[in-house]
Design a protein around this motif. Structure first.
Motif, PDB file in Angstrom:
ATOM      1  N   VAL A  42     -16.530   9.350  24.513  1.00  0.00           N
ATOM      2  CA  VAL A  42     -17.874   9.569  23.960  1.00  0.00           C
ATOM      3  C   VAL A  42     -18.613   8.243  23.846  1.00  0.00           C
ATOM      4  O   VAL A  42     -19.802   8.149  24.168  1.00  0.00           O
ATOM      5  CB  VAL A  42     -17.781  10.249  22.578  1.00  0.00           C
ATOM      6  CG1 VAL A  42     -19.172  10.486  22.014  1.00  0.00           C
ATOM      7  CG2 VAL A  42     -17.015  11.563  22.685  1.00  0.00           C
ATOM      8  N   GLU A  58     -19.900   8.219  16.920  1.00  0.00           N
ATOM      9  CA  GLU A  58     -21.305   8.063  16.535  1.00  0.00           C
ATOM     10  C   GLU A  58     -21.487   6.874  15.585  1.00  0.00           C
ATOM     11  O   GLU A  58     -22.482   6.154  15.663  1.00  0.00           O
ATOM     12  CB  GLU A  58     -21.812   9.345  15.868  1.00  0.00           C
ATOM     13  CG  GLU A  58     -22.037  10.505  16.817  1.00  0.00           C
ATOM     14  CD  GLU A  58     -20.742  11.094  17.350  1.00  0.00           C
ATOM     15  OE1 GLU A  58     -20.648  11.330  18.570  1.00  0.00           O
ATOM     16  OE2 GLU A  58     -19.811  11.313  16.546  1.00  0.00           O
ATOM     17  N   GLY A  81     -24.211   9.833  21.211  1.00  0.00           N
ATOM     18  CA  GLY A  81     -23.079  10.734  21.057  1.00  0.00           C
ATOM     19  C   GLY A  81     -23.528  12.114  20.649  1.00  0.00           C
ATOM     20  O   GLY A  81     -24.468  12.670  21.205  1.00  0.00           O
TER      21      GLY A  81
END
Length: 415
Positions: A256, A6, A263
């Motif tokens: 991811v 992320e 994410g």
């Protein structure tokens, strides 16, 4: 909580949205934030971003003027500044118009255009932080995604450290060695390798080499490639990579990143792709217990010999309805307090008739009691309740007045 993927996706977002955009003026901070002010003011500068594990660095670079003789004004920055961000529980970047500025935008960078646009750091819970003139945190290890060789070497060469005495699921959250791994990643990595989460970390990692023996080519360095695997490939992956947990700490986060989006972001509408990718974390049929640090661990099968005693699965949390929990302007504060006062007044007004009703009901009850008493007093003799004397002689028949007088006369005559 945002993890390595992320944070990297956030850096890609900044680089994509701010490419070619010129920013100007001072960097502004919200009044409620306890983070430091950013002492940077410039007539024209650009913004770029980079990530390392669970940190993101923004670089503010002043643009040089075409006129070499033109001097920089007093108070204007002439050197780049680096700001290091840690996202905490809910931090992220957003690029919007000034009118669409998010409510929890705590740090803002304004563009030099009309209409003005703003790059803002948004953090509703305010657990995140930023550090002007900051550097990568020295206690954090190499990034699991983009410093793979250093990451492996750092762990293999420190297996004697006391940190590896703990269960593998808890060591995976130690950012000194696994910089970028978080709660959902540790669950997915251990599940794919069928490793009990509470097995000894040293036992799991013992025997691994600093070089990746399963990799045919050099580790990925600052490049994203497609690491998605089909169901058939997952079975091969399970056989070929059994035991090499360090490699999956590198490849699983990259999966991811390759999905794009943001994410792990369960509060957004586009969370379905990430949910479909998950195999263990918050998946039906899996087991969850709290580790020794109170963090929820998701797994399947045997938890391992180092599982906490009497550990219980945490109760499912109900998502609370979103409310206005923070207001950042005085106008909103006044409006909020005024609305609360009006609500109290309305509540008082609505409750007033109820009190009258209650009083009326009490009066009615008291009247009813008086009526019952009057009925009792005026009732015929045989309908009255027996007194204390009456209770003692309850078996005797009632005696009338004439009978009593005749009885007295008889007694007097007998005397």
């Amino acid at each position: 909580m945002p993890e390595g993927p992320e944070l990297h996706l956030a850096s890609l977002y900044v680089n994509n949205m701010c490419a070619g955009v010129v920013f100007t003026g001072a960097v502004r901070k919200s009044e409620v934030s306890k983070n430091p002010d950013v002492p940077f003011t410039c007539e024209a500068y650009r913004i770029t971003a980079a990530s390392r594990g669970k940190e993101v660095k923004l670089t503010l670079t002043p643009m040089k003027s075409d006129d070499s003789k033109k001097r920089v004004k007093a108070g204007q920055a002439d050197q780049p500044m680096e700001i290091v961000f840690r996202f905490g529980m809910s931090g992220y970047f957003c690029f919007t118009t000034e009118d669409e500025l998010p409510k929890h935008a705590h740090l803002r960078f304004y563009s030099k255009e009309e209409p003005c646009r703003v790059l803002s750091y948004v953090d509703a819970r305010r657990f995140g932080s930023w550090h002007p003139d900051g550097k990568w945190q020295p206690d954090r290890g190499p990034c699991v995604m983009f410093e793979y060789e250093s990451f492996r070497e750092n762990i293999v060469s420190h297996l004697s450290d006391r940190a590896f005495d703990r269960p593998i699921c808890e060591v995976l959250l130690n950012q000194k060695y696994f910089n970028g791994i978080g709660n959902y990643l540790r669950a997915e990595i251990l599940f794919r390798l069928n490793i009990p989460p509470f097995a000894s970390a040293r036992t799991v990692l013992d025997g691994l080499q600093s070089e990746d023996v399963f990799e045919d080519k050099k580790p990925l360095n600052n490049e994203i490639t497609d690491t998605k695997t089909s169901d058939g490939d997952k079975q091969k992956q399970g056989k070929g990579e059994t035991g090499d947990l360090l490699r999956l700490c590198h490849t699983v986060p990259l999966e991811v990143v390759n999905q794009g989006g943001k994410g792990y972001d369960p509060q957004k509408a586009d969370y379905s792709d990430f949910q479909a990718w998950l195999q263990c974390y918050y998946v039906d049929g899996m087991t969850s217990i709290r580790d020794h640090n109170g963090r929820t661990m998701w797994f399947k099968g045997d938890p391992g010999p180092m599982a906490p005693k009497d550990s219980k699965a945490p109760k499912a949390k109900k998502r609370a309805k979103k409310e206005d929990d923070h207001d950042y302007t005085e106008e909103k504060k006044v409006a909020s307090s005024a609305s609360k006062k009006n609500a109290v007044k309305q509540e008082t007004v609505t409750k007033a008739p109820k009190k009258e009703t209650d009083a009326g009901s009490k009066e009615a009850v008291s009247k009813g009691r008086k009526t019952d008493k009057s009925r009792e007093v005026n009732a015929p003799q045989h309908e009255k309740k027996p007194t204390a004397r009456g209770k003692k002689n309850s078996s005797a028949e009632p005696t009338t007045g004439p009978q009593r007088r005749s009885e007295r006369t008889t007694r007097q005559n007998s005397k």
